[in-house]
Design a protein around this motif. Structure first.
Motif, PDB file in Angstrom:
ATOM      1  N   VAL A   1     -10.064  10.875  -3.649  1.00 56.76           N
ATOM      2  CA  VAL A   1      -9.343  10.658  -2.397  1.00 56.76           C
ATOM      3  C   VAL A   1      -9.176   9.168  -2.143  1.00 56.76           C
ATOM      4  CG1 VAL A   1      -9.376  11.013   0.098  1.00 56.76           C
ATOM      5  CG2 VAL A   1     -10.140  12.850  -1.416  1.00 56.76           C
ATOM      6  N   GLN A   2     -10.227   8.384  -2.401  1.00 51.59           N
ATOM      7  CA  GLN A   2     -10.145   6.937  -2.201  1.00 51.59           C
ATOM      8  C   GLN A   2      -9.085   6.318  -3.102  1.00 51.59           C
ATOM      9  OE1 GLN A   2     -12.166   4.580   0.037  1.00 51.59           O
ATOM     10  NE2 GLN A   2     -10.078   3.972  -0.467  1.00 51.59           N
ATOM     11  N   ASP A   3      -8.997   6.772  -4.334  1.00 57.24           N
ATOM     12  CA  ASP A   3      -8.002   6.250  -5.265  1.00 57.24           C
ATOM     13  C   ASP A   3      -6.585   6.514  -4.765  1.00 57.24           C
ATOM     14  OD1 ASP A   3      -7.355   5.120  -7.979  1.00 57.24           O
ATOM     15  OD2 ASP A   3      -6.426   7.085  -8.213  1.00 57.24           O
ATOM     16  N   ILE A   4      -6.344   7.699  -4.221  1.00 59.57           N
ATOM     17  CA  ILE A   4      -5.015   8.036  -3.704  1.00 59.57           C
ATOM     18  C   ILE A   4      -4.695   7.183  -2.479  1.00 59.57           C
ATOM     19  CG2 ILE A   4      -3.595   9.883  -2.730  1.00 59.57           C
ATOM     20  CD1 ILE A   4      -5.382  11.856  -4.339  1.00 59.57           C
ATOM     21  N   ILE A   5      -5.672   6.971  -1.608  1.00 62.33           N
ATOM     22  CA  ILE A   5      -5.469   6.124  -0.435  1.00 62.33           C
ATOM     23  C   ILE A   5      -5.156   4.690  -0.859  1.00 62.33           C
ATOM     24  CG2 ILE A   5      -6.672   5.045   1.527  1.00 62.33           C
ATOM     25  CD1 ILE A   5      -8.032   7.738   2.013  1.00 62.33           C
ATOM     26  N   ASP A   6      -5.867   4.193  -1.865  1.00 61.52           N
ATOM     27  CA  ASP A   6      -5.600   2.843  -2.374  1.00 61.52           C
ATOM     28  C   ASP A   6      -4.165   2.733  -2.886  1.00 61.52           C
ATOM     29  OD1 ASP A   6      -8.175   2.108  -1.771  1.00 61.52           O
ATOM     30  OD2 ASP A   6      -8.928   2.248  -3.818  1.00 61.52           O
ATOM     31  N   GLN A   7      -3.682   3.795  -3.531  1.00 61.25           N
ATOM     32  CA  GLN A   7      -2.301   3.787  -4.016  1.00 61.25           C
ATOM     33  C   GLN A   7      -1.314   3.755  -2.857  1.00 61.25           C
ATOM     34  OE1 GLN A   7      -1.322   6.608  -7.208  1.00 61.25           O
ATOM     35  NE2 GLN A   7      -3.509   6.805  -7.673  1.00 61.25           N
ATOM     36  N   ALA A   8      -1.640   4.460  -1.766  1.00 67.68           N
ATOM     37  CA  ALA A   8      -0.773   4.445  -0.584  1.00 67.68           C
ATOM     38  C   ALA A   8      -0.694   3.042   0.011  1.00 67.68           C
ATOM     39  CB  ALA A   8      -1.292   5.440   0.456  1.00 67.68           C
ATOM     40  N   VAL A   9      -1.830   2.347   0.069  1.00 68.29           N
ATOM     41  CA  VAL A   9      -1.858   0.980   0.582  1.00 68.29           C
ATOM     42  C   VAL A   9      -1.012   0.067  -0.298  1.00 68.29           C
ATOM     43  CG1 VAL A   9      -3.337  -1.020   1.005  1.00 68.29           C
ATOM     44  CG2 VAL A   9      -4.089   1.257   1.718  1.00 68.29           C
ATOM     45  N   ALA A  10      -1.113   0.223  -1.612  1.00 67.04           N
ATOM     46  CA  ALA A  10      -0.324  -0.591  -2.540  1.00 67.04           C
ATOM     47  C   ALA A  10       1.171  -0.324  -2.373  1.00 67.04           C
ATOM     48  CB  ALA A  10      -0.760  -0.308  -3.978  1.00 67.04           C
ATOM     49  N   ARG A  11       1.540   0.933  -2.181  1.00 66.44           N
ATOM     50  CA  ARG A  11       2.955   1.262  -1.973  1.00 66.44           C
ATOM     51  C   ARG A  11       3.460   0.690  -0.663  1.00 66.44           C
ATOM     52  NH1 ARG A  11       4.444   7.280  -4.140  1.00 66.44           N
ATOM     53  NH2 ARG A  11       3.374   7.164  -6.152  1.00 66.44           N
ATOM     54  N   HIS A  12       2.591   0.706   0.342  1.00 74.25           N
ATOM     55  CA  HIS A  12       2.985   0.161   1.636  1.00 74.25           C
ATOM     56  C   HIS A  12       3.308  -1.326   1.521  1.00 74.25           C
ATOM     57  CE1 HIS A  12       3.119  -0.448   5.936  1.00 74.25           C
ATOM     58  NE2 HIS A  12       2.210  -1.403   5.822  1.00 74.25           N
ATOM     59  N   ARG A  13       2.520  -2.041   0.745  1.00 74.91           N
ATOM     60  CA  ARG A  13       2.766  -3.472   0.563  1.00 74.91           C
ATOM     61  C   ARG A  13       4.157  -3.714  -0.026  1.00 74.91           C
ATOM     62  NH1 ARG A  13      -2.241  -3.855  -2.375  1.00 74.91           N
ATOM     63  NH2 ARG A  13      -4.039  -4.204  -1.007  1.00 74.91           N
ATOM     64  N   LYS A  14       4.591  -2.830  -0.931  1.00 77.66           N
ATOM     65  CA  LYS A  14       5.868  -3.014  -1.607  1.00 77.66           C
ATOM     66  C   LYS A  14       7.064  -2.867  -0.673  1.00 77.66           C
ATOM     67  CE  LYS A  14       4.332  -1.578  -6.222  1.00 77.66           C
ATOM     68  NZ  LYS A  14       4.529  -0.611  -7.338  1.00 77.66           N
ATOM     69  N   ILE A  15       6.901  -2.088   0.406  1.00 78.18           N
ATOM     70  CA  ILE A  15       8.048  -1.860   1.292  1.00 78.18           C
ATOM     71  C   ILE A  15       8.006  -2.737   2.538  1.00 78.18           C
ATOM     72  CG2 ILE A  15       8.257   0.527   0.510  1.00 78.18           C
ATOM     73  CD1 ILE A  15       7.077   1.405   3.190  1.00 78.18           C
ATOM     74  N   LEU A  16       7.005  -3.615   2.652  1.00 76.17           N
ATOM     75  CA  LEU A  16       6.871  -4.441   3.852  1.00 76.17           C
ATOM     76  C   LEU A  16       8.068  -5.359   4.057  1.00 76.17           C
ATOM     77  CD1 LEU A  16       3.104  -5.488   3.991  1.00 76.17           C
ATOM     78  CD2 LEU A  16       4.353  -4.048   5.591  1.00 76.17           C
ATOM     79  N   SER A  17       8.638  -5.833   2.959  1.00 76.43           N
ATOM     80  CA  SER A  17       9.756  -6.774   3.067  1.00 76.43           C
ATOM     81  C   SER A  17      11.085  -6.079   3.345  1.00 76.43           C
ATOM     82  CB  SER A  17       9.870  -7.599   1.779  1.00 76.43           C
ATOM     83  OG  SER A  17      10.098  -6.757   0.662  1.00 76.43           O
TER      84      SER A  17
END
Length: 288
Positions: A213-229
């Motif tokens: 579950v932690q690994d999937i959450i970490d992936q969500a955080v990484a994806r969020h960073r990509k769409i911030l701009s």
């Protein structure tokens, strides 16, 4: 036992029907590490105390106790909160973080908006890393008394999201979990429409469940960073392309006194509707 559970899942008629309808195929043997996360997490004392107490007050007869969902809620909320707290230490961190939303259902073109939703169709948790009209989620979670035999309902919801995102030429990778708090079934769908299934038991594989579950959450955080701009939503939105959306369930009872969360979600739904009508403007706060 885990291998037997996986075989049972794949053998069900409903499961095979979904695999055929969406053109899915098993993950190749060298890629099965996708559901083999080995992350570790320092479980807070208060949470460990809660889980230990849960074991003390429930019967060990192999049955699913009504209190077991506490394990699900506490784990999902605590893991995401812990990750967001770490992100907030970075002064360049995101203002709008990935977040959970609750009690949703998949809606597609031609589907009737029935008020009487079968319990097995309810998506209990959606992990959003972006906008709802782009279906920007990489994880859905469902609760079930019989997670193995009902795993096909999870795959169906995952496949609908996966299909819509592929139709819009978006990253379609998605994870799903169906659990009763004791047995946890994880499913992973890749961009190439390949699926992997792993079944874990809380009694013997608690740390594997937490790590996954932690690994999937970490992936969500990484994806969020990509769409911030991103300054605006794509044109047209994924919802307009596919007709698929993850929408709020109707309130269980109109006369319910506990309407605070419903009011919040209804307002959010209104905001999302307005944003889709004017989707080429700057994006406001993440919805849902």
């Amino acid at each position: 036992m885990a291998e037997e559970d996986c075989a049972m899942i794949k053998a069900t008629e409903e499961y095979q029907g979904i695999v055929k309808a969406f053109g899915l195929s098993p993950t190749r043997w060298w890629n099965k590490r996708q559901l083999n996360a080995r992350n570790t997490w320092n479980i807070p004392d208060h949470l460990m105390c809660l889980w230990n107490n849960l074991e003390l007050v429930t019967a060990r007869d192999g049955s699913t106790h009504p209190l077991f969902p506490m394990r699900i809620e506490s784990l999902l909320l605590a893991l995401l909160a812990d990750r967001i707290k770490k992100e907030s230490l970075n002064r360049h961190g995101p203002l709008n973080s990935p977040h959970w939303s609750f009690r949703k259902r998949i809606s597609t073109l031609g589907m009737e908006n029935d008020k009487d939703i079968a319990p097995e169709d309810i998506i209990d948790y959606v992990l959003w890393y972006g906008h709802c009209w782009e279906l920007e989620t990489n994880m859905i979670v469902m609760k079930s008394k019989s997670p193995v035999s009902q795993s096909w309902t999870l795959l169906r919801n995952m496949a609908s999201i996966h299909h819509a995102r592929k139709l819009g030429e978006r990253d379609a990778v998605i994870y799903g979990v169906i659990t009763n708090g004791s047995k946890w079934v994880f499913i992973h769908l890749t961009n190439k429409s390949r699926y992997t299934i792993r079944v874990f038991s809380w009694d013997d594989e608690q740390h594997r469940i937490i790590g996954q579950v932690q690994d999937i959450i970490d992936q969500a955080v990484a994806r969020h960073r990509k769409i911030l701009s991103r300054s605006s939503l794509p044109t047209p939105t994924l919802h307009q392309i596919s007709g698929c959306q993850i929408r709020e369930l109707p309130a269980p009872c109109d006369s319910s006194e506990d309407g605070s969360t419903r009011v919040t979600e209804q307002n959010t739904y209104h905001t999302a509707t307005v944003e889709e009508k004017d989707y080429d403007t700057d994006i406001g706060p993440l919805t849902w």
